[in-house]
Scaffold this motif. Structure first.
Motif, PDB file in Angstrom:
ATOM      1  N   ASN A  67       0.865  -1.188   0.000  1.00 47.59           N
ATOM      2  CA  ASN A  67       0.000   0.000   0.000  1.00 47.59           C
ATOM      3  C   ASN A  67       0.899   1.235   0.000  1.00 47.59           C
ATOM      4  OD1 ASN A  67      -1.850   2.021   0.363  1.00 47.59           O
ATOM      5  ND2 ASN A  67      -2.581   1.330   2.354  1.00 47.59           N
ATOM      6  N   THR A  68       0.957   1.952  -1.130  1.00 49.21           N
ATOM      7  CA  THR A  68       1.800   3.149  -1.219  1.00 49.21           C
ATOM      8  C   THR A  68       1.030   4.427  -0.897  1.00 49.21           C
ATOM      9  OG1 THR A  68       1.360   3.516  -3.573  1.00 49.21           O
ATOM     10  CG2 THR A  68       3.245   2.101  -3.008  1.00 49.21           C
ATOM     11  N   ARG A  69      -0.222   4.311  -0.548  1.00 48.05           N
ATOM     12  CA  ARG A  69      -1.044   5.496  -0.263  1.00 48.05           C
ATOM     13  C   ARG A  69      -0.597   6.113   1.060  1.00 48.05           C
ATOM     14  NH1 ARG A  69      -5.493   5.256  -3.842  1.00 48.05           N
ATOM     15  NH2 ARG A  69      -6.640   6.734  -2.560  1.00 48.05           N
ATOM     16  N   ASN A  70      -0.588   7.444   1.122  1.00 50.67           N
ATOM     17  CA  ASN A  70      -0.105   8.144   2.311  1.00 50.67           C
ATOM     18  C   ASN A  70      -1.142   8.257   3.421  1.00 50.67           C
ATOM     19  OD1 ASN A  70       2.421   8.636   1.159  1.00 50.67           O
ATOM     20  ND2 ASN A  70       1.693  10.489   0.172  1.00 50.67           N
ATOM     21  N   ASP A  71      -2.417   8.310   3.079  1.00 53.98           N
ATOM     22  CA  ASP A  71      -3.458   8.589   4.075  1.00 53.98           C
ATOM     23  C   ASP A  71      -4.606   7.601   4.055  1.00 53.98           C
ATOM     24  OD1 ASP A  71      -2.196  11.024   4.901  1.00 53.98           O
ATOM     25  OD2 ASP A  71      -2.945  11.953   3.069  1.00 53.98           O
ATOM     26  N   ASP A  72      -4.543   6.562   3.247  1.00 56.79           N
ATOM     27  CA  ASP A  72      -5.678   5.668   3.076  1.00 56.79           C
ATOM     28  C   ASP A  72      -5.327   4.233   3.448  1.00 56.79           C
ATOM     29  OD1 ASP A  72      -6.969   7.902   1.936  1.00 56.79           O
ATOM     30  OD2 ASP A  72      -6.214   7.369  -0.050  1.00 56.79           O
TER      31      ASP A  72
ATOM     32  N   ASN B 106       1.348 -19.280   1.234  1.00 59.28           N
ATOM     33  CA  ASN B 106       0.678 -19.835   0.054  1.00 59.28           C
ATOM     34  C   ASN B 106      -0.759 -20.252   0.316  1.00 59.28           C
ATOM     35  OD1 ASN B 106       2.818 -19.424  -1.647  1.00 59.28           O
ATOM     36  ND2 ASN B 106       3.676 -21.460  -1.350  1.00 59.28           N
ATOM     37  N   ALA B 107      -1.108 -20.510   1.557  1.00 57.19           N
ATOM     38  CA  ALA B 107      -2.448 -20.979   1.878  1.00 57.19           C
ATOM     39  C   ALA B 107      -3.496 -19.872   1.756  1.00 57.19           C
ATOM     40  CB  ALA B 107      -2.478 -21.553   3.285  1.00 57.19           C
ATOM     41  N   TYR B 108      -3.075 -18.619   1.721  1.00 61.45           N
ATOM     42  CA  TYR B 108      -4.037 -17.512   1.699  1.00 61.45           C
ATOM     43  C   TYR B 108      -4.209 -16.951   0.303  1.00 61.45           C
ATOM     44  CZ  TYR B 108      -4.217 -17.449   6.728  1.00 61.45           C
ATOM     45  OH  TYR B 108      -4.425 -17.792   8.029  1.00 61.45           O
ATOM     46  N   SER B 109      -5.446 -16.554   0.042  1.00 66.56           N
ATOM     47  CA  SER B 109      -5.776 -15.939  -1.219  1.00 66.56           C
ATOM     48  C   SER B 109      -6.648 -14.718  -0.938  1.00 66.56           C
ATOM     49  CB  SER B 109      -6.531 -16.948  -2.089  1.00 66.56           C
ATOM     50  OG  SER B 109      -6.793 -16.426  -3.350  1.00 66.56           O
ATOM     51  N   VAL B 110      -6.324 -13.597  -1.552  1.00 74.42           N
ATOM     52  CA  VAL B 110      -7.121 -12.386  -1.412  1.00 74.42           C
ATOM     53  C   VAL B 110      -8.195 -12.410  -2.490  1.00 74.42           C
ATOM     54  CG1 VAL B 110      -7.077  -9.863  -1.486  1.00 74.42           C
ATOM     55  CG2 VAL B 110      -5.139 -11.108  -0.516  1.00 74.42           C
ATOM     56  N   THR B 111      -9.458 -12.170  -2.097  1.00 72.51           N
ATOM     57  CA  THR B 111     -10.571 -12.195  -3.057  1.00 72.51           C
ATOM     58  C   THR B 111     -11.193 -10.814  -3.278  1.00 72.51           C
ATOM     59  OG1 THR B 111     -12.174 -12.712  -1.341  1.00 72.51           O
ATOM     60  CG2 THR B 111     -11.127 -14.575  -2.467  1.00 72.51           C
ATOM     61  N   GLY B 112     -10.819  -9.833  -2.448  1.00 74.01           N
ATOM     62  CA  GLY B 112     -11.382  -8.496  -2.608  1.00 74.01           C
ATOM     63  C   GLY B 112     -10.532  -7.445  -1.967  1.00 74.01           C
ATOM     64  N   ILE B 113     -10.697  -6.196  -2.431  1.00 75.41           N
ATOM     65  CA  ILE B 113      -9.984  -5.059  -1.862  1.00 75.41           C
ATOM     66  C   ILE B 113     -10.950  -3.885  -1.763  1.00 75.41           C
ATOM     67  CG2 ILE B 113      -9.125  -4.371  -4.135  1.00 75.41           C
ATOM     68  CD1 ILE B 113      -6.692  -3.143  -2.691  1.00 75.41           C
ATOM     69  N   LYS B 114     -10.863  -3.182  -0.637  1.00 75.29           N
ATOM     70  CA  LYS B 114     -11.634  -1.963  -0.442  1.00 75.29           C
ATOM     71  C   LYS B 114     -10.681  -0.913   0.100  1.00 75.29           C
ATOM     72  CE  LYS B 114     -14.580  -1.823   2.969  1.00 75.29           C
ATOM     73  NZ  LYS B 114     -15.769  -1.937   3.819  1.00 75.29           N
ATOM     74  N   ILE B 115     -10.452   0.150  -0.659  1.00 83.55           N
ATOM     75  CA  ILE B 115      -9.582   1.237  -0.242  1.00 83.55           C
ATOM     76  C   ILE B 115     -10.475   2.287   0.408  1.00 83.55           C
ATOM     77  CG2 ILE B 115      -7.957   3.027  -0.958  1.00 83.55           C
ATOM     78  CD1 ILE B 115      -7.185   1.160  -3.301  1.00 83.55           C
ATOM     79  N   SER B 116     -10.124   2.656   1.632  1.00 80.66           N
ATOM     80  CA  SER B 116     -10.900   3.619   2.395  1.00 80.66           C
ATOM     81  C   SER B 116     -10.108   4.920   2.561  1.00 80.66           C
ATOM     82  CB  SER B 116     -11.227   3.044   3.780  1.00 80.66           C
ATOM     83  OG  SER B 116     -11.748   4.030   4.633  1.00 80.66           O
TER      84      SER B 116
END
Length: 125
Positions: free
Chosen positions: A81-86, A110-120
């Protein structure tokens, strides 16, 4: 004589342009190295350690959303995450989520998989 002066002026102008491009290119490469190829203001995903070390993210996101954006379900080695404030919320395959604070990164087994992202737009989790 005039053609000699014109050639010298043309060469000087070309030298300045090349020097300017060299300086610009060097600073851009230096700016990217700490984030492993992930430019501001993105959240980047890397498929494995080699991609992370090479600075070649497989995908990147930058839009603030109120719900999760779908991420192609596959094992992800690293998320930056390169965002400064989020913050970025990462939804895992088991339905749980983790919060990635600004200017940080995480590594998954390896056992984990990301299925979604929400940037706030919030700066805290």
């Amino acid at each position: 004589m005039k053609s000699v002066i014109r050639k010298a002026a043309g060469l000087a102008g070309a030298s300045v342009a090349v020097a300017a491009m060299s300086v610009t290119g060097a600073s851009a490469a230096q700016a990217e190295s700490p984030t492993h190829g992930c430019p501001y203001p993105y959240v980047c995903f890397y498929v494995d350690e080699d991609a992370y070390n090479a600075g070649t993210p497989i995908t990147k996101y930058r839009d603030v959303t109120s719900s999760y954006q779908t991420v192609r379900s596959r094992p992800h080695y690293h998320v930056v995450n390169t965002r400064n404030d989020d913050v970025a919320y990462l939804r895992l395959q088991d339905g749980n989520s983790i919060c990635l604070v600004p200017n940080s990164e995480t590594v998954f087994a390896n056992a984990y998989s990301v299925t979604g992202i929400k940037i706030s737009s919030s700066s805290t989790c």
